[in-house]
Motif scaffolding. Structure first.
Motif, PDB file in Angstrom:
ATOM      1  N   VAL A  32      -6.346 -15.711  39.878  1.00  0.00           N
ATOM      2  CA  VAL A  32      -5.407 -16.550  40.622  1.00  0.00           C
ATOM      3  C   VAL A  32      -5.585 -17.972  40.121  1.00  0.00           C
ATOM      4  CG1 VAL A  32      -4.677 -17.399  42.873  1.00  0.00           C
ATOM      5  CG2 VAL A  32      -5.551 -15.065  42.660  1.00  0.00           C
ATOM      6  N   LEU A  33      -4.487 -18.641  39.768  1.00  0.00           N
ATOM      7  CA  LEU A  33      -4.532 -20.003  39.236  1.00  0.00           C
ATOM      8  C   LEU A  33      -4.054 -20.990  40.290  1.00  0.00           C
ATOM      9  CD1 LEU A  33      -4.917 -21.860  36.713  1.00  0.00           C
ATOM     10  CD2 LEU A  33      -2.488 -21.470  36.222  1.00  0.00           C
ATOM     11  N   PHE A  34      -4.774 -22.101  40.434  1.00  0.00           N
ATOM     12  CA  PHE A  34      -4.384 -23.167  41.349  1.00  0.00           C
ATOM     13  C   PHE A  34      -3.979 -24.389  40.533  1.00  0.00           C
ATOM     14  CE2 PHE A  34      -7.038 -20.344  43.701  1.00  0.00           C
ATOM     15  CZ  PHE A  34      -6.442 -20.274  44.951  1.00  0.00           C
ATOM     16  N   ASP A  35      -2.678 -24.688  40.567  1.00  0.00           N
ATOM     17  CA  ASP A  35      -2.036 -25.751  39.802  1.00  0.00           C
ATOM     18  C   ASP A  35      -2.049 -25.445  38.311  1.00  0.00           C
ATOM     19  OD1 ASP A  35      -1.027 -27.224  41.872  1.00  0.00           O
ATOM     20  OD2 ASP A  35      -2.698 -28.626  41.967  1.00  0.00           O
ATOM     21  N   CYS A  36      -1.127 -26.107  37.600  1.00  0.00           N
ATOM     22  CA  CYS A  36      -0.899 -25.718  36.202  1.00  0.00           C
ATOM     23  C   CYS A  36      -0.335 -26.901  35.430  1.00  0.00           C
ATOM     24  CB  CYS A  36       0.062 -24.522  36.159  1.00  0.00           C
ATOM     25  SG  CYS A  36       0.206 -23.748  34.544  1.00  0.00           S
ATOM     26  N   GLY A  37      -1.170 -27.904  35.236  1.00  0.00           N
ATOM     27  CA  GLY A  37      -0.735 -29.092  34.503  1.00  0.00           C
ATOM     28  C   GLY A  37      -0.624 -28.847  33.009  1.00  0.00           C
ATOM     29  N   GLN A 122       0.149 -17.404  56.081  1.00  0.00           N
ATOM     30  CA  GLN A 122      -0.824 -16.538  55.430  1.00  0.00           C
ATOM     31  C   GLN A 122      -0.102 -15.609  54.473  1.00  0.00           C
ATOM     32  OE1 GLN A 122      -3.306 -14.538  58.301  1.00  0.00           O
ATOM     33  NE2 GLN A 122      -4.286 -16.426  58.988  1.00  0.00           N
ATOM     34  N   PHE A 123      -0.799 -15.203  53.428  1.00  0.00           N
ATOM     35  CA  PHE A 123      -0.194 -14.333  52.430  1.00  0.00           C
ATOM     36  C   PHE A 123      -1.298 -13.561  51.725  1.00  0.00           C
ATOM     37  CE2 PHE A 123      -0.747 -18.653  50.986  1.00  0.00           C
ATOM     38  CZ  PHE A 123      -1.397 -18.546  49.774  1.00  0.00           C
ATOM     39  N   THR A 124      -0.900 -12.549  50.992  1.00  0.00           N
ATOM     40  CA  THR A 124      -1.859 -11.688  50.297  1.00  0.00           C
ATOM     41  C   THR A 124      -1.952 -12.083  48.826  1.00  0.00           C
ATOM     42  OG1 THR A 124      -1.388  -9.852  51.797  1.00  0.00           O
ATOM     43  CG2 THR A 124      -2.425  -9.317  49.702  1.00  0.00           C
ATOM     44  N   LEU A 125      -3.167 -12.180  48.330  1.00  0.00           N
ATOM     45  CA  LEU A 125      -3.414 -12.473  46.929  1.00  0.00           C
ATOM     46  C   LEU A 125      -4.058 -11.252  46.261  1.00  0.00           C
ATOM     47  CD1 LEU A 125      -4.818 -16.106  47.259  1.00  0.00           C
ATOM     48  CD2 LEU A 125      -2.663 -15.457  46.171  1.00  0.00           C
ATOM     49  N   PRO A 126      -4.008 -11.170  44.936  1.00  0.00           N
ATOM     50  CA  PRO A 126      -4.606 -10.023  44.243  1.00  0.00           C
ATOM     51  C   PRO A 126      -6.099  -9.887  44.537  1.00  0.00           C
ATOM     52  CG  PRO A 126      -3.217 -11.298  42.754  1.00  0.00           C
ATOM     53  CD  PRO A 126      -3.343 -12.097  44.005  1.00  0.00           C
ATOM     54  N   GLY A 127      -6.605  -8.666  44.376  1.00  0.00           N
ATOM     55  CA  GLY A 127      -8.023  -8.430  44.531  1.00  0.00           C
ATOM     56  C   GLY A 127      -8.497  -8.333  45.964  1.00  0.00           C
ATOM     57  N   GLY A 128      -7.569  -8.095  46.894  1.00  0.00           N
ATOM     58  CA  GLY A 128      -7.961  -8.003  48.292  1.00  0.00           C
ATOM     59  C   GLY A 128      -8.221  -9.341  48.943  1.00  0.00           C
ATOM     60  N   LEU A 129      -7.787 -10.415  48.326  1.00  0.00           N
ATOM     61  CA  LEU A 129      -7.980 -11.757  48.865  1.00  0.00           C
ATOM     62  C   LEU A 129      -6.901 -12.091  49.885  1.00  0.00           C
ATOM     63  CD1 LEU A 129      -8.720 -13.572  45.498  1.00  0.00           C
ATOM     64  CD2 LEU A 129     -10.414 -12.974  47.241  1.00  0.00           C
ATOM     65  N   ARG A 130      -7.281 -12.864  50.901  1.00  0.00           N
ATOM     66  CA  ARG A 130      -6.315 -13.351  51.872  1.00  0.00           C
ATOM     67  C   ARG A 130      -6.113 -14.845  51.662  1.00  0.00           C
ATOM     68  NH1 ARG A 130      -8.786 -12.213  56.308  1.00  0.00           N
ATOM     69  NH2 ARG A 130      -9.415 -14.276  57.013  1.00  0.00           N
ATOM     70  N   GLY A 131      -4.866 -15.253  51.452  1.00  0.00           N
ATOM     71  CA  GLY A 131      -4.557 -16.652  51.238  1.00  0.00           C
ATOM     72  C   GLY A 131      -3.897 -17.269  52.448  1.00  0.00           C
ATOM     73  N   SER A 132      -4.027 -18.578  52.573  1.00  0.00           N
ATOM     74  CA  SER A 132      -3.312 -19.327  53.603  1.00  0.00           C
ATOM     75  C   SER A 132      -3.064 -20.728  53.075  1.00  0.00           C
ATOM     76  CB  SER A 132      -4.096 -19.360  54.918  1.00  0.00           C
ATOM     77  OG  SER A 132      -5.383 -19.917  54.736  1.00  0.00           O
ATOM     78  N   CYS A 133      -2.149 -21.430  53.696  1.00  0.00           N
ATOM     79  CA  CYS A 133      -1.822 -22.782  53.244  1.00  0.00           C
ATOM     80  C   CYS A 133      -1.592 -23.687  54.445  1.00  0.00           C
ATOM     81  CB  CYS A 133      -0.607 -22.778  52.320  1.00  0.00           C
ATOM     82  SG  CYS A 133       0.897 -22.127  53.070  1.00  0.00           S
ATOM     83  N   ALA A 134      -1.673 -24.986  54.198  1.00  0.00           N
ATOM     84  CA  ALA A 134      -1.453 -25.986  55.230  1.00  0.00           C
ATOM     85  C   ALA A 134      -0.825 -27.207  54.581  1.00  0.00           C
ATOM     86  CB  ALA A 134      -2.766 -26.354  55.910  1.00  0.00           C
TER      87      ALA A 134
END
Length: 302
Positions: A32-37, A122-134
């Protein structure tokens, strides 16, 4: 277990020895990539984690230093042979910007799904990860992200044996399934131990400090947070540009009860990030200044 690599640590523009702020997370074989400059694929290639297993990209906001590297990364993922869908998360406006960038990356062997979020989702990410944002406070729509990997309760074999359950049923119970066997219904909680703490990390950048962000990052094992400025005299500049001082980032970590803080997204005028580290440590001692290529491993407590 989760591995996180700080591919780049600079804000605004890439420098000869410092790429733009972005982080790559690995869980099992999933990425999973966070930001992509601009130029993100270059330090990624040097890392050696491969590109094909990239399943999601989480974009904080639509400024160029956080999204302009997307076409290059998409090409690398395509050349690596990916055909499965790639999901891009981001704030409102993500679809418009990504579609524009894709005009130079139109032919891809995998579909792209864009999911715009307004925060507190909340959302689902690959690998069984749980994502959330604010929501973050940056003047334009901007998101902070949190990722959690749950840990299942320990399986207590002696309880399963006392119930007369054959071994072939044990893994299903550990996964949370209810079992019917020999006229009895067995619930997972009958053979599992108490809840166990999982792993969590938060990625917060391009924002002023807010109480909501501290709450969002509550008790994370790792907080990756921007440190655009290291000098308290730059506070007016930080306020004007909706960024943070190192000590303000440390304040978020302290209020959140985070276990560790890694500073990133340093201004191009910062030649020595260790000064930011020193400033932050006066507020939150468990602080490190990131360097390009730094990799951090988070594992379940024993």
């Amino acid at each position: 277990m989760i591995d996180i690599c700080l591919l780049g640590t600079c804000g605004m523009m890439p420098l000869p020895n410092r790429w733009l702020s972005c982080a790559l997370l690995r869980c099992g074989s999933n990425l999973v990539l966070f930001d992509c400059g601009e130029g993100t694929q270059v330090p990624w290639k040097s890392l050696g984690w491969g590109f094909r297993q990239l399943g999601a990209i989480c974009l904080t906001h639509m400024h160029a230093d956080h999204v302009a590297g997307l076409p290059g990364v998409l090409f690398m993922v395509a050349h690596a042979g990916r055909t499965e869908p790639l999901i891009i998360y981001g704030p409102p406006g993500t679809n418009y910007v990504v579609e524009g960038l894709r005009r130079i990356a139109q032919e891809l062997p995998f579909p792209i799904e864009i999911r715009e979020m307004r925060g507190e989702q909340q959302f689902t990410l690959p690998g069984g990860l749980r994502g959330s944002c604010a929501p973050a406070a940056h003047g334009i729509p901007c998101l902070a992200y949190r990722v959690e990997l749950e840990r299942r309760p320990a399986f207590q074999a002696e309880k399963a044996q006392a119930l007369g359950l054959p071994v072939q049923f044990w893994s299903r119970l550990q996964k949370g399934e209810t079992i019917e066997y020999n006229g009895q219904t067995v619930q997972p909680e009958q053979v599992l131990g108490p809840p166990r703490r999982g792993i969590s990390m938060a990625f917060i950048t391009d924002t002023r400090p807010t109480t909501a962000l501290s709450s969002f990052a509550r008790d994370v094992d790792l907080l990756i947070c921007e440190s655009m400025y290291d000098n308290p005299e730059d506070l007016p500049l930080a306020r004007a540009n909706a960024h943070m001082l190192a000590e303000e980032s440390a304040g978020i970590a302290k209020a959140a009860g985070a276990h560790s803080l890694v500073l990133t997204h340093f201004s191009p005028k910062i030649n020595d990030p260790s000064q930011a580290e020193k400033a932050a440590r006066r507020v939150f001692p468990a602080t490190r200044a990131a360097r390009d290529g730094m990799t951090i491993t988070l594992d379940f407590a024993s």
